[in-house]
Design a protein around this motif. Structure first.
Motif, PDB file in Angstrom:
ATOM      1  N   GLY A   1       0.805  -1.205   0.000  1.00  0.00           N
ATOM      2  CA  GLY A   1       0.000   0.000   0.000  1.00  0.00           C
ATOM      3  C   GLY A   1       0.845   1.265   0.000  1.00  0.00           C
ATOM      4  O   GLY A   1       2.072   1.251   0.145  1.00  0.00           O
ATOM      5  N   GLY A   2       0.176   2.394  -0.204  1.00  0.00           N
ATOM      6  CA  GLY A   2       0.856   3.672  -0.223  1.00  0.00           C
ATOM      7  C   GLY A   2       1.516   3.948  -1.564  1.00  0.00           C
ATOM      8  O   GLY A   2       1.578   3.096  -2.446  1.00  0.00           O
TER       9      GLY A   2
ATOM     10  N   GLY B   1      -3.754   8.852  -5.083  1.00  0.00           N
ATOM     11  CA  GLY B   1      -3.911   8.759  -3.634  1.00  0.00           C
ATOM     12  C   GLY B   1      -5.004   7.791  -3.240  1.00  0.00           C
ATOM     13  O   GLY B   1      -4.856   7.019  -2.288  1.00  0.00           O
ATOM     14  N   ALA B   2      -6.104   7.793  -4.001  1.00  0.00           N
ATOM     15  CA  ALA B   2      -7.188   6.856  -3.716  1.00  0.00           C
ATOM     16  C   ALA B   2      -6.785   5.427  -4.037  1.00  0.00           C
ATOM     17  O   ALA B   2      -7.078   4.497  -3.277  1.00  0.00           O
ATOM     18  CB  ALA B   2      -8.430   7.258  -4.517  1.00  0.00           C
TER      19      ALA B   2
ATOM     20  N   ALA C   1      -3.801   4.246  -3.965  1.00  0.00           N
ATOM     21  CA  ALA C   1      -2.764   3.805  -3.037  1.00  0.00           C
ATOM     22  C   ALA C   1      -3.338   3.240  -1.741  1.00  0.00           C
ATOM     23  O   ALA C   1      -2.622   2.581  -0.977  1.00  0.00           O
ATOM     24  CB  ALA C   1      -1.827   4.978  -2.718  1.00  0.00           C
ATOM     25  N   LEU C   2      -4.632   3.464  -1.482  1.00  0.00           N
ATOM     26  CA  LEU C   2      -5.250   2.892  -0.291  1.00  0.00           C
ATOM     27  C   LEU C   2      -5.412   1.385  -0.426  1.00  0.00           C
ATOM     28  O   LEU C   2      -5.424   0.664   0.583  1.00  0.00           O
ATOM     29  CB  LEU C   2      -6.622   3.545  -0.049  1.00  0.00           C
ATOM     30  CG  LEU C   2      -6.612   5.059   0.232  1.00  0.00           C
ATOM     31  CD1 LEU C   2      -8.027   5.580   0.343  1.00  0.00           C
ATOM     32  CD2 LEU C   2      -5.814   5.356   1.498  1.00  0.00           C
ATOM     33  N   THR C   3      -5.537   0.890  -1.642  1.00  0.00           N
ATOM     34  CA  THR C   3      -5.760  -0.544  -1.860  1.00  0.00           C
ATOM     35  C   THR C   3      -4.705  -1.173  -2.763  1.00  0.00           C
ATOM     36  O   THR C   3      -4.796  -2.358  -3.085  1.00  0.00           O
ATOM     37  CB  THR C   3      -7.141  -0.771  -2.500  1.00  0.00           C
ATOM     38  OG1 THR C   3      -7.214  -0.035  -3.735  1.00  0.00           O
ATOM     39  CG2 THR C   3      -8.250  -0.298  -1.571  1.00  0.00           C
ATOM     40  N   THR C   4      -3.717  -0.387  -3.177  1.00  0.00           N
ATOM     41  CA  THR C   4      -2.720  -0.860  -4.137  1.00  0.00           C
ATOM     42  C   THR C   4      -1.355  -0.292  -3.773  1.00  0.00           C
ATOM     43  O   THR C   4      -1.261   0.833  -3.263  1.00  0.00           O
ATOM     44  CB  THR C   4      -3.086  -0.401  -5.570  1.00  0.00           C
ATOM     45  OG1 THR C   4      -4.389  -0.851  -5.880  1.00  0.00           O
ATOM     46  CG2 THR C   4      -2.100  -0.943  -6.592  1.00  0.00           C
ATOM     47  N   THR C   5      -0.331  -1.064  -4.005  1.00  0.00           N
ATOM     48  CA  THR C   5       1.035  -0.554  -3.847  1.00  0.00           C
ATOM     49  C   THR C   5       1.391   0.221  -5.113  1.00  0.00           C
ATOM     50  O   THR C   5       1.499  -0.360  -6.197  1.00  0.00           O
ATOM     51  CB  THR C   5       2.030  -1.698  -3.641  1.00  0.00           C
ATOM     52  OG1 THR C   5       1.644  -2.461  -2.486  1.00  0.00           O
ATOM     53  CG2 THR C   5       3.446  -1.173  -3.455  1.00  0.00           C
TER      54      THR C   5
ATOM     55  N   ASP D   1       4.215   8.888  -0.190  1.00  0.00           N
ATOM     56  CA  ASP D   1       4.407   8.477   1.199  1.00  0.00           C
ATOM     57  C   ASP D   1       5.880   8.261   1.510  1.00  0.00           C
ATOM     58  O   ASP D   1       6.311   8.419   2.652  1.00  0.00           O
ATOM     59  CB  ASP D   1       3.646   7.177   1.464  1.00  0.00           C
ATOM     60  CG  ASP D   1       2.145   7.356   1.273  1.00  0.00           C
ATOM     61  OD1 ASP D   1       1.571   8.213   1.961  1.00  0.00           O
ATOM     62  OD2 ASP D   1       1.566   6.654   0.423  1.00  0.00           O
TER      63      ASP D   1
END
Length: 604
Positions: free
Chosen positions: A389-390, A543-544, A546-550, A565
């Motif tokens: 993530g991030g 950004g959205a 990155a909450l569920t994906t690297t 991040d």
């Protein structure tokens, strides 16, 4: 935050695994491998052609019967009717045989092209790096076309011609052994000439096909950069360059035509000389009473019949040499290393590989693009770990191997040493389809395929619904584009997306990757051609995601870097520092320099 850098910088590996070479097979066996699946159709066509030839072979004997009947004042109705039946029946049988052979030959070409296309699209990226697209296309088009003729003239027609030639010789021997001896003596000299010329035809054909491939490569280069050529005013130079390649191909083609013409002329001359010799010797024998006139007429008719099988054998020899040259060039492509079949991912496959984002780790990775010892290393013991993530930004001077990180993750290349792990598992242990299904990749030049907008978006997600397509267009800011397209999603967008702006092509490439719902998203300079408004929207999207994906992004814009991040700073094929923007400005001189020069300049 679990991030490690290159603490220990070991020595590079001293040996690399050599590329395996497939054992070569004789060209004739390669040719038979292409033809074998269609052998029964070829046999059927050949058999019909043989029967048609046999009917023609019987005609001189029937003509002799007619002449004898005429001399003995008998009715000609029977011989003429038989001769008519043989002529019409032979023509019909030959026509049917020719159709079957043509159908089989086209099937041979189709199978060869299908195999080569499958091979080309599954080639390893490393193998493609040193190949020219124009030459590859010539192997699929012109080289495979040569198989059409060799399947018919080169093999089946030649076999039939051999039978007809032998049959004619046997019947000619029954008519008069002396005249047969005269004929064979002349034909033997022609056979010697053919044996000397045939190998030259094969070598000339190989050079001709290679020249055609080079011409295609030069033309493909010019067409691929046509706008640059026009902008540079270099049309005349490129026309001259392609013209020189075309002239080289012409010279090679003329060489083939010359040797082929020489062989065909020698065959035709042999038949003509044989006719004159038989006419002279036969006339003497008829005058002396040793040979009936009807036998001389039949013998001369058989001699005329020899023209067709001899011509077929000569053409068959030429076509066979051309086919052997073609299969050798095709084999050069077939032995190149390929990826496993079925390396195409899907949404379903991606979701099955595991839920949520995946961690990524490089451990002492050494990599260079060529295995020779004099090539420079791109990565020199590269090591880092990224948590799941991030968003992670990768920055550094040009040539430090940032984009190569993505190529290694996709397994376009294999490192010379070290390990790369996704989700705690060495990527070499992942089935390739499963690995790529878990990764979305937006390349630096954001390639768009010729076709419609729908085809481009659904390339990696063929099961995506209409709602999915429109939703991803909305989040990537492509609503306006969709509204202005005449046929909506089904509007063609030009070769390589030439009807679109650079920013639109980039957003379509991002939408295509996001639509795949990957566990890892790789973005190589994904905002380089976006304006400020669209970049803000895209950063919000990243950004959205990155909450569920690297998310791993190679960035040249300061605004993209500061929103990450974590930031990896690369130099000379290694990670020299990791941190946030604020931390690195304080602690790393190279990053501070990049932030105040390169990244800031890109922002402006």
């Amino acid at each position: 935050m679990a991030v490690t850098t290159d603490a220990a910088k070991g020595d590079p590996p001293t040996d690399a695994v050599p590329r395996r070479r497939a054992r070569g097979r004789p060209a004739w066996r390669l040719l038979l491998a292409h033809i074998s699946p269609h052998r029964w159709t070829l046999v059927g066509g050949g058999l019909l052609g043989f029967l048609g030839g046999a009917a023609a072979l019987a005609q001189p004997m029937v003509a002799k019967l007619a002449v004898d009947s005429l001399g003995q004042h008998r009715s000609l109705v029977g011989p003429v009717a038989l001769l008519t039946a043989l002529t019409v029946g032979g023509a019909l049988l030959s026509a049917a045989g020719t159709y079957l052979l043509g159908r089989a030959a086209e099937s041979v070409v189709l199978s060869a092209r299908h195999g080569l296309i499958s091979q080309m699209l599954r080639l390893q990226v490393g193998a493609l790096d040193h190949l020219k697209p124009g030459d590859l296309l010539s192997r699929v088009t012109s080289d495979t076309t040569l198989l059409r003729s060799v399947s018919t003239y080169g093999l089946v027609h030649s076999i039939n011609a051999t039978f007809l030639l032998v049959g004619s010789v046997v019947l000619m021997a029954m008519l008069d052994a002396v005249l047969l001896g005269v004929t064979l003596a002349v034909l033997a000299l022609n056979g010697l000439a053919v044996v000397l010329v045939v190998p030259r035809i094969r070598r000339a054909t190989e050079r001709s096909q290679a020249a055609v491939g080079r011409m295609g490569s030069v033309l493909e280069r010019a067409l691929g950069g046509l706008r640059t050529v026009k902008a540079s005013g270099a049309e005349e130079e490129e026309i001259a360059s392609v013209g020189r390649a075309a002239r080289r191909a012409w010279r090679r083609g003329v060489e083939v035509a010359g040797w082929t013409a020489l062989m065909e002329a020698s065959a035709g001359l042999a038949v003509q000389v044989s006719f004159l010799a038989v006419l002279g010797v036969g006339g003497v024998r008829v005058a002396s009473g040793d040979l009936p006139v009807s036998s001389l007429i039949a013998f001369l008719l058989y001699l005329f019949l020899l023209t067709d099988p001899i011509s077929t054998l000569v053409n068959g020899a030429a076509q066979l040499q051309a086919g052997l040259a073609a299969v050798v060039r095709m084999r050069e492509l077939q032995v190149l290393p390929t990826e496993p079949a079925g390396a195409q991912g899907s949404i379903a496959l991606a979701s099955s590989s595991g839920p949520g984002p995946a961690p990524v780790a490089f451990t002492e990775v050494w990599f260079r693009y060529r295995s020779s010892q004099d090539s420079s290393w791109v990565h020199r013991g590269l090591s880092f770990e990224l948590p799941p993530g991030g968003m992670t930004a990768v920055v550094g001077p040009s040539g430090t191997g940032k984009s190569t990180v993505f190529a290694l993750l996709e397994r376009y290349y294999e490192p010379q040493s070290g390990t790369i792990a996704v989700d705690g598992r060495d990527i070499r242990d992942w089935p390739l389809p499963e690995l790529r299904a878990a990764i979305g990749y937006v390349e630096q030049d954001a390639p768009i395929l010729a076709g419609t907008l729908r085809e481009n978006l659904s390339l990696a997600a063929p099961d995506a619904s209409e709602e999915d397509l429109r939703a991803v267009l909305t989040v990537t800011g492509l609503d306006d584009l969709l509204e202005h397209l005449a046929s909506g999603l089904d509007t063609p967008i030009g070769h390589r997306g030439t009807t679109l702006s650079g920013g639109q092509r980039q957003r379509i490439a991002i939408a295509r990757a996001v639509l795949r719902r990957p566990r890892i998203l790789l973005l190589d300079e994904a905002t380089s051609q976006l304006d400020a408004v669209n970049e803000v929207a895209l950063r919000a999207l990243m950004g959205a995601v990155a909450l569920t994906t690297t998310v791993l992004v190679v960035a040249h814009r300061l605004s993209t870097v500061t929103s990450a991040d974590r930031i990896l700073v690369m130099e000379a094929g290694r990670v020299r520092a990791v941190g946030t923007h604020g931390e690195l400005v304080e602690t790393d001189d190279l990053y501070r320099q990049l932030a105040t020069t390169q990244l800031l300049a890109a922002e402006v």
